[in-house]
Design a protein around this motif. Structure first.
Motif, PDB file in Angstrom:
ATOM      1  N   THR A 123       0.837  -1.203   0.000  1.00 20.04           N
ATOM      2  CA  THR A 123       0.000   0.000   0.000  1.00 20.04           C
ATOM      3  C   THR A 123       0.870   1.252   0.000  1.00 20.04           C
ATOM      4  OG1 THR A 123      -1.455  -1.270   1.397  1.00 20.04           O
ATOM      5  CG2 THR A 123      -2.023   1.029   1.070  1.00 20.04           C
ATOM      6  N   GLY A 171       2.349   1.642  -3.493  1.00 17.79           N
ATOM      7  CA  GLY A 171       1.350   2.099  -4.451  1.00 17.79           C
ATOM      8  C   GLY A 171       1.037   3.578  -4.265  1.00 17.79           C
ATOM      9  N   THR A 172       0.880   3.976  -3.016  1.00 15.70           N
ATOM     10  CA  THR A 172       0.615   5.380  -2.709  1.00 15.70           C
ATOM     11  C   THR A 172       1.745   6.264  -3.223  1.00 15.70           C
ATOM     12  OG1 THR A 172      -0.426   4.580  -0.717  1.00 15.70           O
ATOM     13  CG2 THR A 172      -0.044   6.928  -0.857  1.00 15.70           C
ATOM     14  N   PHE A 210       1.607   6.603  -7.088  1.00 17.08           N
ATOM     15  CA  PHE A 210       0.565   7.480  -7.603  1.00 17.08           C
ATOM     16  C   PHE A 210       0.888   8.947  -7.346  1.00 17.08           C
ATOM     17  CE2 PHE A 210      -2.222   3.671  -7.396  1.00 17.08           C
ATOM     18  CZ  PHE A 210      -2.457   3.623  -8.751  1.00 17.08           C
ATOM     19  N   GLN A 248       1.859  12.237 -10.019  1.00 18.55           N
ATOM     20  CA  GLN A 248       1.304  13.587  -9.985  1.00 18.55           C
ATOM     21  C   GLN A 248       2.432  14.616  -9.891  1.00 18.55           C
ATOM     22  OE1 GLN A 248      -1.950  14.435 -10.010  1.00 18.55           O
ATOM     23  NE2 GLN A 248      -2.800  12.368  -9.988  1.00 18.55           N
ATOM     24  N   TYR A 305       4.004  18.313 -12.026  1.00 19.36           N
ATOM     25  CA  TYR A 305       4.297  19.659 -11.483  1.00 19.36           C
ATOM     26  C   TYR A 305       5.774  19.996 -11.663  1.00 19.36           C
ATOM     27  CZ  TYR A 305       0.040  18.242  -9.055  1.00 19.36           C
ATOM     28  OH  TYR A 305      -1.183  17.762  -8.755  1.00 19.36           O
ATOM     29  N   ILE A 342       1.812  28.584  -6.991  1.00 20.47           N
ATOM     30  CA  ILE A 342       0.686  27.640  -6.849  1.00 20.47           C
ATOM     31  C   ILE A 342       1.145  26.215  -7.114  1.00 20.47           C
ATOM     32  CG2 ILE A 342      -1.484  26.915  -7.913  1.00 20.47           C
ATOM     33  CD1 ILE A 342      -2.153  29.880  -8.238  1.00 20.47           C
ATOM     34  N   PHE A 390       1.247  22.796  -4.761  1.00 17.22           N
ATOM     35  CA  PHE A 390       0.704  21.485  -5.105  1.00 17.22           C
ATOM     36  C   PHE A 390       1.772  20.403  -4.940  1.00 17.22           C
ATOM     37  CE2 PHE A 390      -2.926  23.474  -7.328  1.00 17.22           C
ATOM     38  CZ  PHE A 390      -3.919  22.647  -6.826  1.00 17.22           C
ATOM     39  N   VAL A 440       1.550  17.013  -2.464  1.00 15.88           N
ATOM     40  CA  VAL A 440       1.575  15.589  -2.767  1.00 15.88           C
ATOM     41  C   VAL A 440       2.818  14.920  -2.185  1.00 15.88           C
ATOM     42  CG1 VAL A 440       0.131  15.721  -4.823  1.00 15.88           C
ATOM     43  CG2 VAL A 440       2.604  15.938  -5.049  1.00 15.88           C
ATOM     44  N   LEU A 466      -5.479  25.475 -13.232  1.00 11.27           N
ATOM     45  CA  LEU A 466      -5.783  25.059 -11.864  1.00 11.27           C
ATOM     46  C   LEU A 466      -6.872  23.996 -11.851  1.00 11.27           C
ATOM     47  CD1 LEU A 466      -4.438  26.176  -9.366  1.00 11.27           C
ATOM     48  CD2 LEU A 466      -6.514  27.498  -8.916  1.00 11.27           C
ATOM     49  N   ILE A 517      -5.438  20.731 -13.004  1.00  6.14           N
ATOM     50  CA  ILE A 517      -4.593  20.111 -11.982  1.00  6.14           C
ATOM     51  C   ILE A 517      -5.459  19.433 -10.923  1.00  6.14           C
ATOM     52  CG2 ILE A 517      -3.053  20.610 -10.052  1.00  6.14           C
ATOM     53  CD1 ILE A 517      -1.668  22.658 -11.784  1.00  6.14           C
ATOM     54  N   ILE A 518      -6.480  20.150 -10.485  1.00  5.58           N
ATOM     55  CA  ILE A 518      -7.344  19.578  -9.441  1.00  5.58           C
ATOM     56  C   ILE A 518      -8.090  18.365  -9.971  1.00  5.58           C
ATOM     57  CG2 ILE A 518      -9.407  20.048  -8.039  1.00  5.58           C
ATOM     58  CD1 ILE A 518      -8.288  22.942  -7.778  1.00  5.58           C
ATOM     59  N   SER A 535      -7.013  16.297 -12.252  1.00  4.43           N
ATOM     60  CA  SER A 535      -6.079  15.158 -12.315  1.00  4.43           C
ATOM     61  C   SER A 535      -5.836  14.592 -10.925  1.00  4.43           C
ATOM     62  CB  SER A 535      -4.768  15.590 -12.969  1.00  4.43           C
ATOM     63  OG  SER A 535      -3.963  16.284 -12.033  1.00  4.43           O
ATOM     64  N   LEU A 536      -5.848  15.475  -9.925  1.00  7.51           N
ATOM     65  CA  LEU A 536      -5.688  15.004  -8.541  1.00  7.51           C
ATOM     66  C   LEU A 536      -6.840  14.083  -8.150  1.00  7.51           C
ATOM     67  CD1 LEU A 536      -4.345  17.805  -6.179  1.00  7.51           C
ATOM     68  CD2 LEU A 536      -3.490  15.493  -6.495  1.00  7.51           C
ATOM     69  N   GLY A 590      -6.439  10.777  -9.907  1.00  7.53           N
ATOM     70  CA  GLY A 590      -5.387   9.999  -9.224  1.00  7.53           C
ATOM     71  C   GLY A 590      -5.901   9.428  -7.920  1.00  7.53           C
ATOM     72  N   VAL A 606      -8.079   6.383  -8.555  1.00 12.95           N
ATOM     73  CA  VAL A 606      -7.281   5.193  -8.872  1.00 12.95           C
ATOM     74  C   VAL A 606      -6.606   4.667  -7.612  1.00 12.95           C
ATOM     75  CG1 VAL A 606      -5.327   4.325 -10.192  1.00 12.95           C
ATOM     76  CG2 VAL A 606      -6.906   5.928 -11.234  1.00 12.95           C
ATOM     77  N   TRP A 607      -6.137   5.587  -6.783  1.00  9.08           N
ATOM     78  CA  TRP A 607      -5.442   5.183  -5.543  1.00  9.08           C
ATOM     79  C   TRP A 607      -6.404   4.437  -4.611  1.00  9.08           C
ATOM     80  CZ3 TRP A 607      -5.982   7.107  -0.382  1.00  9.08           C
ATOM     81  CH2 TRP A 607      -5.020   6.618   0.489  1.00  9.08           C
ATOM     82  N   PHE A 646      -6.893   1.019  -5.814  1.00  3.36           N
ATOM     83  CA  PHE A 646      -5.713   0.207  -5.501  1.00  3.36           C
ATOM     84  C   PHE A 646      -5.738  -0.259  -4.050  1.00  3.36           C
ATOM     85  CE2 PHE A 646      -1.427   0.342  -3.632  1.00  3.36           C
ATOM     86  CZ  PHE A 646      -0.848  -0.727  -4.293  1.00  3.36           C
ATOM     87  N   VAL A 647      -6.016   0.689  -3.141  1.00  3.66           N
ATOM     88  CA  VAL A 647      -6.044   0.332  -1.714  1.00  3.66           C
ATOM     89  C   VAL A 647      -7.119  -0.711  -1.450  1.00  3.66           C
ATOM     90  CG1 VAL A 647      -6.569   1.215   0.593  1.00  3.66           C
ATOM     91  CG2 VAL A 647      -5.090   2.528  -0.930  1.00  3.66           C
TER      92      VAL A 647
END
Lengths: 805, 62
Positions: A173, A176-177, A180, A184, A188, A207, A211, A215, B6, B9-10, B12-13, B16, B19-20, B23-24
């Protein structure tokens, strides 16, 4: 349909006397016994007849009567766990050969009334069955599995295993985290890099930086948690290790970036995230390799049955093996394994000791002789007088011995840990010195920034990757070729070997006797072979198999007859049209009043004598032949700079007959298992690093004593358990492959460490003097990582890809 | 310009994160406990159309 057609269920040849013909689904089928007939009917009756087209194994199945309905519902209740909507039980299945066996068991169990779901694990042969206790009883599940020819045993995972499973899932886990979030983050970072070179709206830059920081935080503090705790432990123990170096690098990069985020400037969160992700990947693959290599553990510990039958007067009762006491008398049916050690009260019987000694031939044991737990009774039902309770049985003792030997070995100092042990303090000192120097000459903020820059530049990205990537690629390439290293430390040890010691039987030789010469007396060779084969027809003894396969190879026609009477340990007697045929040992024939001519065949091979009525016809010599590839393997090992030795329990002359033509440097005959281990100990004390190649329990102490123990597969579960280097196919050439690959991997690790150091050594002075912009440092860091990973990838082609797998 | 980036980006977050979570969920359910299994799955041809199965049977009968 010819006589030689095998049984439609188990695939074994059918002794003519036992032939069972049945009309199933519009076709005649032939079986070797009613058990096979029953199993075939069950399987095809459930619409699972595809099994016979799917399976691709030719090994013999479980012997008849292996399952004797030992488990009643009361005994099984302890293994049943209630779940929502039913109950669940875990089983261990014996007799699984290939994917189609798994398929068959799953489909068949699922088709039973009251079963919700049945899942069989391919690697561990463990089955998990969810069922409705109101509609089906656990003992019915057991009977069903036994009915299609597999041997079920109840299974309960111990706490250590549950913890290991939880650990693996949490690592997965985390990984995987990390992946991912890093994906992302890469988006950036790419924008920020582009912005650095082409210019970028400062508002947009801030900005995106936020971000990126957002992450990265979970990557560092959730995915990277194992490193951070490891680093903290190493600080508390005052033993700097790789975890500390990683933790420090990650925290420095992260901390600096957070500072830059607030104060303004370039961030490089991606460095921190990448270290965590890549090193987590390394750990995950290493764990998988280790687990794959250790899949035999369960099977080993469960070799002895957990239930057995105890005599009470003239009746028997079923009890748990753990309740057996010294002096108890147990009934052991043919096909059952002995649950504990003891002496035979009734005999003789033939015993398959292959699982514990590696001896391929069944051994005859008479009344009063000792038998070991885990061995299998083959010939007749016997009474066993218990001499050791279950906790002191042979299997338990050997398991403990192996555990002790493994624990005694010094913990392996990983190369990178050694590096970290002095590199970390050095970096810390340099960083402190930098801060002090700039603190006195410039303003304090700049001083702290530069000190952090030193820590970041010294970040062990490449250094941390140097060993794991090489180990990962090498173990992966090895696994593709059927070589399993039990971990990175074993790979390293294999690369440092100086001596290769081999066991003889089953290692350098095949372990299956083959006909080497035929000595007829007054008859032709083929007539003698035909007579012997006729008498041995249908017998499962390895010597009989050797004679039968020689007869088939030479195209000798074997007239179909009934099976003969087997005298355990002596030979076969059979009445035919042309009189009584006797095939067996010299003693067996002499006892029947047949005179044997005095002759001196003078070998250490096995002689089988043949007589028709009172006339002696001649002898057939069988011998254990050298494995193909043995010569090539030894030549390559010597070319790689290793000394070779042969350690055998056989006589010195036998050892020399095998060893001399192979060019083995040192031949030691007549060694007991303890002496083998002691010989290796002496060598190791003299600074040599020894690999021991063997395959039985005989070698278990030697395998653990040696730097690297290697079991040829086809060997026993216990041997697989003791060995560090496991070969999935018994080819000696793979030992040489493994050694060559490990030596190359070691060379590449050294190159990697060298490059990583060069980078650090040039970058650190630049950072100290304040001449290194963070973005340049990040770029150089990525470049050095790519160098190291690319160099490691070269190991992928170190072994020639085999066409046959 | 900035606001559309913006939003992307949000977006895509969120993708993601979706998908996460998947997966979990898969790890929790034990989908990764037996990775050997996957490669044999496709051979379990239970879902073949009936006529293909019959043809196969005929062939083996011949």
């Amino acid at each position: 349909m010819s006589v030689q057609d095998p049984c439609d269920h188990c695939g074994l040849p059918i002794p003519e006397a036992d032939l069972v013909v049945d009309h199933i689904q519009g076709k005649d089928h032939r079986f070797c016994c009613h058990g096979c007939q029953g199993a075939y009917r069950i399987i095809t009756g459930s619409g699972l007849g595809d099994f016979y087209q799917r399976r691709d194994w030719s090994e013999t199945g479980l012997p008849q009567g292996a399952y004797e309905n030992l488990y009643d519902d009361a005994a099984l209740q302890a293994y049943v766990f209630p779940t929502t909507g039913g109950a669940e039980i875990s089983l261990l299945l014996e007799g699984i050969h290939c994917a189609s066996c798994v398929w068959l068991n799953e489909k068949y169990l699922s088709s039973l009334d009251g079963v919700h779901e049945a899942r069989v694990n391919y690697g561990t042969h463990r089955a998990r069955v969810q069922f409705d206790p109101a509609r089906v009883r656990p003992s019915e599940l057991f009977d069903a599995i036994a009915g299609i020819g597999y041997l079920p045993r109840p299974y309960s995972a111990d706490n250590a295993q549950l913890a290991a499973d939880r650990e693996r899932r949490s690592l997965l886990t985390r990984f995987g985290t990390a992946v991912f979030l890093s994906m992302q983050l890469m988006g950036y970072s790419l924008a920020l890099y582009a912005g650095y070179f082409q210019g970028m709206d400062p508002k947009a830059q801030t900005i995106i930086q936020w971000f990126a920081g957002g992450v990265t935080t979970p990557v560092v503090f959730y995915a990277g948690w194992p490193f951070l705790t490891g680093a903290w432990r190493s600080v508390r123990n005052r033993a700097p290790n790789m975890d500390l170096l990683i933790g420090l690098g990650v925290l420095a990069a992260y901390g600096y970036s957070v500072y830059a985020l607030i104060a303004g400037g370039e961030v490089f969160f991606d460095t921190a995230a990448m270290i965590v992700t890549l090193i987590l990947a390394g750990r995950l693959f290493e764990g998988a390799a280790r687990r794959q290599a250790g899949a035999g553990v369960d099977r080993l510990l469960r070799l002895a049955p957990s239930r057995c039958k105890r005599w009470i007067g003239s009746a028997t009762e079923e009890i748990d093996t753990s309740q057996v006491q010294i002096g108890d008398r147990l009934l052991i049916s043919p096909g059952e394994r002995f649950p504990v050690d003891g002496t035979l009260e009734t005999g003789p019987t033939e015993i398959d000791e292959a699982a514990v000694t590696g001896e391929p031939l069944p051994v005859t044991r008479n009344t009063g002789e000792e038998v070991l737990s885990g061995t299998m009774n083959l010939a007749s039902a016997v009474t066993l007088c218990v001499t050791h309770p279950a906790t002191e049985s042979f299997i338990a003792r050997v398991s403990r011995l192996v555990e002790e030997a493994q624990a005694r070995q010094a913990p392996v100092q990983r190369m990178a840990d050694q590096v970290a042990a002095w590199f970390v303090p050095c970096v810390l000192l340099v960083a402190c010195a930098t801060a002090l120097y700039w603190g006195t000459t410039a303003d304090p903020t700049l001083a702290v920034l530069r000190a952090v820059a030193v820590l970041v530049v010294a970040c062990p990205c490449a250094l941390g990757l140097a060993t794991p990537t090489a180990v990962l690629v090498a173990t992966g390439a090895a696994a593709e070729n059927g070589i399993l290293f039990r971990g990175g430390d074993i790979l390293e040890k294999t690369g440092r070997l100086t001596t290769a010691a081999f066991d003889k039987t089953g290692t350098l030789t095949r372990g299956k006797p083959q006909v080497v010469s035929i000595h007829p007396l007054g008859v032709s060779e083929s007539f003698l072979l035909q007579t012997a084969a006729e008498a041995e027809w249908g017998a499962s003894h390895p010597l009989a198999q050797g004679i039968l396969s020689a007869a088939r190879e030479r195209g000798v026609k074997i007239p179909p007859t009934q099976g003969g009477t087997v005298m355990p340990g002596r030979g076969v007697e059979k009445r035919t049209d042309r009189g009584v045929l006797r095939v067996g040992s010299a003693l067996f024939l002499q006892e029947a009043g047949i005179e044997l001519p005095q002759h001196d065949l003078a070998t250490d091979a096995t002689e089988v004598h043949i007589a028709q009525n009172e006339i002696y016809l001649g002898a057939i010599i069988l011998n254990d032949l050298i494995r193909p590839g043995a010569t090539d393997c030894l030549r390559r090992l010597q070319k790689s700079g290793l000394n070779t030795a042969l350690l055998t329990g056989d006589r010195q002359t036998t050892g020399e007959r095998i060893g001399k033509p192979l060019g083995i440097g040192q031949i030691e005959g007549g060694l007991s298992p303890e002496q083998k281990a002691r010989w290796i100990e002496t060598q190791e004390k003299n600074g040599r690093k020894v690999i021991m190649v063997g395959d039985g329990i005989n070698d278990a102490p030697a395998l653990s004593t040696a730097s690297v123990g290697c079991a040829m597969a086809g060997g026993t579960d216990i041997a697989l358990e003791t060995s560090d280097l496991v070969l999935t196919k018994p080819e000696l050439g793979r030992v040489a492959d493994a050694v060559q690959l490990a030596q190359k991997a070691l060379r590449i690790i050294r190159q990697n460490l060298f490059w990583a150091f060069i980078y650090n050594l040039t970058a650190i002075p630049l950072a100290i003097s304040g001449n290194l912009a963070p973005i340049h440092a990040a770029g150089a860091m990525a470049l050095s990582s790519i160098c190291v990973v690319g160099n490691s990838l070269r190991l992928k082609r170190a072994l020639p890809r085999r066409t046959s797998c | 310009m900035l606001s559309s980036t913006l939003i992307l980006i949000i977006l895509s977050l969120f993708l993601g994160a979706g998908v996460w979570l998947f997966f979990v969920w898969a790890v929790r359910k034990g989908e990764f406990d037996d990775t050997e299994r996957a490669k044999y799955r496709m051979l379990d041809d239970d879902d073949l159309p009936q006529e293909v199965k019959n043809e196969g049977k005929k062939k083996t009968d011949d």
